[in-house]
Design a protein around this motif. Structure first.
Motif, mmCIF file in Angstrom:
data_model
loop_
_atom_site.group_PDB
_atom_site.id
_atom_site.type_symbol
_atom_site.label_atom_id
_atom_site.label_comp_id
_atom_site.label_asym_id
_atom_site.label_seq_id
_atom_site.Cartn_x
_atom_site.Cartn_y
_atom_site.Cartn_z
ATOM 1 N N UNK A 221 41.066 41.599 36.094
ATOM 2 C CA UNK A 221 41.022 40.884 34.817
ATOM 3 C C UNK A 221 40.741 41.888 33.714
ATOM 4 N N UNK A 222 41.507 41.813 32.633
ATOM 5 C CA UNK A 222 41.349 42.747 31.514
ATOM 6 C C UNK A 222 41.373 41.979 30.196
ATOM 7 N N UNK A 223 40.337 41.192 29.929
ATOM 8 C CA UNK A 223 40.328 40.395 28.692
ATOM 9 C C UNK A 223 40.457 41.289 27.466
ATOM 10 N N UNK A 224 41.353 40.917 26.592
ATOM 11 C CA UNK A 224 41.563 41.692 25.376
ATOM 12 C C UNK A 224 42.459 42.893 25.539
ATOM 13 N N UNK A 225 42.955 43.137 26.761
ATOM 14 C CA UNK A 225 43.858 44.256 27.020
ATOM 15 C C UNK A 225 43.287 45.581 26.509
ATOM 16 N N UNK A 226 42.119 45.997 27.013
ATOM 17 C CA UNK A 226 41.461 47.193 26.496
ATOM 18 C C UNK A 226 42.224 48.470 26.822
ATOM 19 N N UNK A 227 42.097 49.464 25.960
ATOM 20 C CA UNK A 227 42.703 50.773 26.185
ATOM 21 C C UNK A 227 41.950 51.503 27.283
ATOM 22 N N UNK A 228 42.686 52.230 28.119
ATOM 23 C CA UNK A 228 42.088 52.990 29.205
ATOM 24 C C UNK A 228 42.277 54.486 28.945
ATOM 25 N N UNK A 229 41.227 55.258 29.141
ATOM 26 C CA UNK A 229 41.294 56.700 28.947
ATOM 27 C C UNK A 229 42.116 57.306 30.078
#
Length: 376
Positions: A221-229
């Motif tokens: 689950x990735x609420x808000x579609x966060x950026x990944x380093x």
């Protein structure tokens, strides 16, 4: 005799190459334009359900697939620690009572060589800039300054289709709140079939691809579609797999290269019918992008290609052919998109502890895969 002699295919992915192969076999001249300057296939591996194997057999590339990929006779469902929950049956589709796995790059190469061998002309580093329906033909301008006329233009250029935006207007895909992580590893000697693992925070799986390779995946689950380093993707993927024991835990220790982690936020869309405007048609992800929960994205694109090639061999008006294409394809593809989205929603509810007991994800998977064995 077909009224369609020359077809432009925009996009050289699975759907575009499959369409080129199927049309060339039907005696229709095809040309592919692909915006990438070089083939740089994104992804790790691909699962092909029995109906997808039936479709690639119809394209005439089963021998090439089996020379590289592998087949599976069962789907094992386990809990997060590897304890067996049940074996899901694989429903036969024609002569195929198995699923398949293959590296995406290898599958693309098989399709590419088949398209070339069947006479498809391919232009790299080019896509459409303008498309004009002109009654009995389609006039196109390309980004390299050239132009051309075609009897039909097929938009097979993915979820962010340029063809769709030019002809149908702006239609944006929807982020579903989940993402999938994938990583290629050496295949364990005793791994014969796809195995799924269900945890409290995520679901994971191992998919055999070749005799020597497999891939591990995890859906989170990735609420808000966060950026990944990007340089931390290997660390983040291992963290996503922390709750899993057994073989998944052992394999996760081998996830060490961030550049080899393929992370993809999951998006979906279904274009309302019809998917054609006069002599321009959308297929594959350009028309019906789905999340991978039923492993049907590639299958639906190849089926689109086969149905289109079958119908274009008639001398009926193009408008009638494309209407029949919609009759054959819309409900089937929408079924896949809708049921896949239902699975996403149920998984998210399950994470929150709010999934009603009567909602059984395994049942909807089984129902869907049975549906996919029907003829196209």
């Amino acid at each position: 005799m077909s009224n369609v002699k020359k077809v432009l295919i925009v996009g050289g992915g699975i759907g575009g190459l499959a369409t080129a192969i199927a049309l060339q076999k039907a005696g229709i001249e095809t040309e592919i334009v692909e915006k990438q300057k070089e083939w740089n296939v994104y992804g790790v591996g691909i699962i092909l359900q029995s109906n997808a194997l039936r479709a690639i057999d119809a394209l005439g590339i089963t021998e090439e697939f089996l020379a590289v990929g592998t087949t599976h006779s069962a789907l094992h469902i386990r809990d997060s620690q590897g304890n067996m929950i049940f074996d899901a049956p694989i429903h036969p589709s024609g002569q195929f009572n198995m699923t398949g796995g293959i590296p995406r790059r290898d599958f693309h190469e098989i399709l590419l060589q088949a398209a070339i061998n069947n006479g498809t002309k391919i232009r790299m580093g080019t896509t459409v800039e303008a498309i004009e329906n002109a009654g009995s033909f389609v006039y196109t301008k390309f980004t390299d300054g050239t132009s051309g006329t075609y009897d039909l233009v097929v938009g097979s250029d993915g979820v962010r289709s340029k063809v769709r935006n030019l002809v149908f207007g702006e239609i944006e895909p929807n982020f579903v709140g989940q993402a999938v992580w994938r990583y290629t590893l050496k295949r364990p000697s005793d791994l014969d079939n796809i195995t799924m693992f269900y945890g409290r925070k995520a679901k994971a799986g191992i998919v055999p691809m070749t005799k020597d390779s497999c891939y591990v995946f995890v859906v989170t689950a990735e609420p808000g579609n966060p950026w990944k380093q990007e340089d931390q993707l290997h660390v983040l993927m291992r963290e996503a797999l922390q709750e899993f024991g057994g073989l998944i835990s052992e394999l996760s220790e081998q996830i060490t290269d961030p550049k080899e982690v393929v992370y993809r936020p999951l998006e979906t869309l279904i274009v309302e019918k019809p998917w054609h405007r006069e002599r321009v048609l959308l297929i594959g992800d350009a028309a019906h992008a789905t999340v991978p929960h039923l492993a049907q994205g590639a299958a639906m694109a190849i089926e689109d290609a086969l149905v289109l090639a079958e119908l274009l061999q008639s001398d009926n008006p193009v408008s009638d052919i494309l209407d029949e294409f919609m009759d054959r394809r819309f409900e089937r593809c929408k079924f896949v998109v809708d049921n896949s989205n239902t699975l996403v929603n149920w998984e998210l509810l399950q994470l929150e502890g709010r999934l009603p007991k009567e909602n059984n994800p395994n049942a909807i998977v089984a129902q869907s895969l049975v549906k996919m064995t029907e003829t196209i």
